[in-house]
Enzyme design. Structure first.
Site, PDB file in Angstrom:
ATOM      1  N   LEU A   4     -11.378  -3.968  13.426  1.00 35.70           N
ATOM      2  CA  LEU A   4     -11.189  -4.011  11.962  1.00 35.70           C
ATOM      3  C   LEU A   4     -11.100  -5.448  11.447  1.00 35.70           C
ATOM      4  O   LEU A   4     -11.240  -5.703  10.261  1.00 35.70           O
ATOM      5  CB  LEU A   4      -9.912  -3.261  11.560  1.00 35.70           C
ATOM      6  CG  LEU A   4      -9.803  -1.776  11.874  1.00 35.70           C
ATOM      7  CD1 LEU A   4      -8.684  -1.155  11.053  1.00 35.70           C
ATOM      8  CD2 LEU A   4     -11.097  -1.026  11.607  1.00 35.70           C
TER       9      LEU A   4
ATOM     10  N   GLY B 259      -0.396   0.514   9.451  1.00 35.03           N
ATOM     11  CA  GLY B 259      -0.962   1.040   8.199  1.00 35.03           C
ATOM     12  C   GLY B 259      -2.419   1.429   8.301  1.00 35.03           C
ATOM     13  O   GLY B 259      -2.790   2.552   7.938  1.00 35.03           O
TER      14      GLY B 259
ATOM     15  N   GLY C 130      -3.115   0.266  18.208  1.00 37.64           N
ATOM     16  CA  GLY C 130      -2.228  -0.017  17.081  1.00 37.64           C
ATOM     17  C   GLY C 130      -1.892   1.247  16.313  1.00 37.64           C
ATOM     18  O   GLY C 130      -2.705   2.185  16.244  1.00 37.64           O
TER      19      GLY C 130
ATOM     20  N   LYS D 257       0.808  -1.230   0.000  1.00 35.16           N
ATOM     21  CA  LYS D 257       0.000   0.000   0.000  1.00 35.16           C
ATOM     22  C   LYS D 257       0.842   1.282   0.000  1.00 35.16           C
ATOM     23  O   LYS D 257       0.445   2.279  -0.598  1.00 35.16           O
ATOM     24  CB  LYS D 257      -0.948   0.018   1.200  1.00 35.16           C
ATOM     25  CG  LYS D 257      -2.148  -0.894   1.034  1.00 35.16           C
ATOM     26  CD  LYS D 257      -3.133  -0.708   2.160  1.00 35.16           C
ATOM     27  CE  LYS D 257      -4.284  -1.668   2.042  1.00 35.16           C
ATOM     28  NZ  LYS D 257      -5.293  -1.509   3.088  1.00 35.16           N
TER      29      LYS D 257
HETATM   30  P1  NAP Z   1       0.078  -3.307  10.446  1.00 37.04           P
HETATM   31  O1  NAP Z   1       0.412  -2.189   9.540  1.00 37.04           O
HETATM   32  O2  NAP Z   1       0.975  -4.473  10.544  1.00 37.04           O
HETATM   33  O3  NAP Z   1      -0.108  -2.672  11.931  1.00 37.04           O
HETATM   34  C1  NAP Z   1      -0.443  -3.460  13.027  1.00 37.04           C
HETATM   35  C2  NAP Z   1      -0.309  -2.671  14.313  1.00 37.04           C
HETATM   36  O4  NAP Z   1      -0.661  -3.556  15.375  1.00 37.04           O
HETATM   37  C3  NAP Z   1       1.116  -2.178  14.610  1.00 37.04           C
HETATM   38  O5  NAP Z   1       1.037  -0.944  15.287  1.00 37.04           O
HETATM   39  C4  NAP Z   1       1.645  -3.264  15.551  1.00 37.04           C
HETATM   40  O6  NAP Z   1       2.598  -2.789  16.479  1.00 37.04           O
HETATM   41  C5  NAP Z   1       0.394  -3.616  16.341  1.00 37.04           C
HETATM   42  N1  NAP Z   1       0.490  -4.970  16.894  1.00 37.04           N
HETATM   43  C6  NAP Z   1       0.618  -6.132  16.219  1.00 37.04           C
HETATM   44  N2  NAP Z   1       0.648  -7.172  17.077  1.00 37.04           N
HETATM   45  C7  NAP Z   1       0.564  -6.651  18.317  1.00 37.04           C
HETATM   46  C8  NAP Z   1       0.548  -7.204  19.625  1.00 37.04           C
HETATM   47  N3  NAP Z   1       0.644  -8.514  19.822  1.00 37.04           N
HETATM   48  N4  NAP Z   1       0.446  -6.355  20.680  1.00 37.04           N
HETATM   49  C9  NAP Z   1       0.354  -5.008  20.480  1.00 37.04           C
HETATM   50  N5  NAP Z   1       0.353  -4.424  19.283  1.00 37.04           N
HETATM   51  C10 NAP Z   1       0.446  -5.228  18.202  1.00 37.04           C
HETATM   52  O7  NAP Z   1      -1.369  -3.913  10.107  1.00 37.04           O
HETATM   53  P2  NAP Z   1      -2.629  -3.161   9.486  1.00 37.04           P
HETATM   54  O8  NAP Z   1      -2.566  -3.193   8.024  1.00 37.04           O
HETATM   55  O9  NAP Z   1      -2.771  -1.847  10.177  1.00 37.04           O
HETATM   56  O10 NAP Z   1      -3.818  -4.153   9.906  1.00 37.04           O
HETATM   57  C11 NAP Z   1      -4.224  -4.282  11.255  1.00 37.04           C
HETATM   58  C12 NAP Z   1      -5.476  -5.162  11.328  1.00 37.04           C
HETATM   59  O11 NAP Z   1      -6.554  -4.527  10.653  1.00 37.04           O
HETATM   60  C13 NAP Z   1      -5.304  -6.521  10.652  1.00 37.04           C
HETATM   61  O12 NAP Z   1      -5.933  -7.498  11.424  1.00 37.04           O
HETATM   62  C14 NAP Z   1      -6.028  -6.371   9.327  1.00 37.04           C
HETATM   63  O13 NAP Z   1      -6.566  -7.582   8.861  1.00 37.04           O
HETATM   64  C15 NAP Z   1      -7.153  -5.414   9.725  1.00 37.04           C
HETATM   65  N6  NAP Z   1      -7.636  -4.633   8.575  1.00 37.04           N
HETATM   66  C16 NAP Z   1      -8.941  -4.773   8.199  1.00 37.04           C
HETATM   67  C17 NAP Z   1      -9.431  -4.054   7.140  1.00 37.04           C
HETATM   68  C18 NAP Z   1     -10.877  -4.201   6.739  1.00 37.04           C
HETATM   69  O14 NAP Z   1     -11.234  -3.853   5.604  1.00 37.04           O
HETATM   70  N7  NAP Z   1     -11.737  -4.660   7.620  1.00 37.04           N
HETATM   71  C19 NAP Z   1      -8.598  -3.167   6.429  1.00 37.04           C
HETATM   72  C20 NAP Z   1      -7.273  -3.028   6.840  1.00 37.04           C
HETATM   73  C21 NAP Z   1      -6.795  -3.781   7.917  1.00 37.04           C
HETATM   74  P3  NAP Z   1       4.169  -2.620  16.089  1.00 37.04           P
HETATM   75  O15 NAP Z   1       4.219  -1.405  15.222  1.00 37.04           O
HETATM   76  O16 NAP Z   1       4.797  -2.448  17.408  1.00 37.04           O
HETATM   77  O17 NAP Z   1       4.555  -3.883  15.375  1.00 37.04           O
END
Ligand code: NAP
Length: 305
Positions: free
Chosen positions: A246, A136, A133, A72
């Protein structure tokens, strides 16, 4: 789906991995309903190949693309034009060809995130939100919350440096954006901070933007939590808070199951997925009517299988 023939036009998803994506079933169901001889396919793509693949798909006259993890942000470099929102966020999830066959990058994640909140007809002005969180999707979430009129956002992170960088960037991005939106206070708090309990008591809307609770959480070593921050802390929540996760697989997550038991209103990530997809299809097809219910049913059915 209409039989693929010589006149079929193509849409596709670029990401890695893409095997579990619900986008092909959602979009193909909508295209069939719209009687369009278009086909949507998932295409795994390595970051190193992104530029070449985009050039090739333009040469093949693809009508549009979606982009997912991990491309992205990287893909913004290879777009010929960016919409103001995609430019601000530094993230693109939808591409369409311009007249000179270059790619215009846009972002429908904010619209998708906002759809279930806007449908609530709730007075969001002066409310407080907490986002778990700072990755992204949290960027789209914060942008949406500002558009909604939320007065204060607290972001929870686990890593001080990443949290501070995120807060700084988001304050810059959202200073005067979206246009005519009210100013907002964005603060960060670490998940280990003792002030967290007091904060949680004051919050109207919580958004989980971490993968905690997700079916295929890729955290290594194995994820230790099924509920963000652990179950204990949520005892301090008030029952008129709204919980928005999400994640859409599983549906509901453990966090939302627990929230429902406490009498909280709960929103899962499926509607965001459907609505961001519908917004992309609107851009590609240039049609105003998109069969959203067909997309919703297709996504729900695929999740059950
Ligand atoms: P990402 O960019 O990898 O960000 C994930 C965030 O969560 C980061 O800040 C990470 O912290 C934190 N994190 C991960 N594991 C953790 C843990 N065990 N304890 C505390 N913090 C934790 O992922 P993303 O793209 O934002 O996606 C996040 C979630 O949203 C996913 O489950 C994805 O499937 C969902 N999502 C859904 C949609 C939808 O259309 N419904 C769209 C987008 C995303 P660090 O920075 O410290 O690693």
């Amino acid at each position: 789906m209409t039989m693929i023939n010589g006149k079929t036009e193509f849409l596709g998803l670029l990401g890695n991995p893409v095997k579990h994506s619900l986008s092909p079933v959602m979009h193909n169901a909508a295209l069939a309903e719209m009687n369009m001889n278009w086909c949507y396919i998932a295409m795994p793509c390595e970051t190193n190949n992104l530029k070449t693949v985009l050039k090739g798909l333009s040469a093949l006259n693809f009508q549009g693309l979606n982009v997912t993890i991990p491309h992205k942000n990287t893909i913004t470099k290879f777009c010929d034009e960016l919409t103001p929102l995609a430019q601000r966020l530094g993230a693109v999830n939808t591409l369409v060809l311009n007249k000179s066959h270059g790619w215009i990058g846009s972002n429908t994640d904010v619209e998708g995130f906002l759809a279930p909140l806007k449908s609530k007809n709730y007075a969001w002005d002066n409310r407080k939100a907490m986002v778990l969180g700072c990755g992204g999707s949290a960027r789209a979430v914060l942008t949406g919350l500002k558009e909604l009129g939320i007065a204060e956002i607290t972001v929870i992170g686990r890593n001080k440096q990443r949290l501070n960088t995120f807060i700084k960037e988001m304050n810059q991005i959202l200073t005067d954006f979206p246009k005519e939106s009210k100013s907002i206070a964005i603060k960060g708090i670490l998940e280990t901070d003792l002030e967290l309990i007091e904060k949680i008591k004051q919050i109207d809307l919580f958004v989980n933007a971490t993968p905690i609770g997700m079916e295929n959480d890729t955290e290594k070593p194995k994820p230790t939590l099924k509920i963000p921050l652990g179950k204990e802390i949520w005892k301090h929540l008030n029952s008129h808070s709204i919980l928005y996760d999400l994640i859409y697989n599983p549906r509901p997550t453990e966090w939302l199951k627990w929230g429902k038991e406490q009498g909280c209103e709960c929103i899962d990530g499926l509607e965001m997925l459907v609505q961001q997809g519908a917004a992309s299809l609107k851009i590609w097809s240039r049609k105003t009517e998109i069969p959203i219910e067909v997309m919703r049913i297709a996504a729900k059915t695929a999740l059950l299988n």
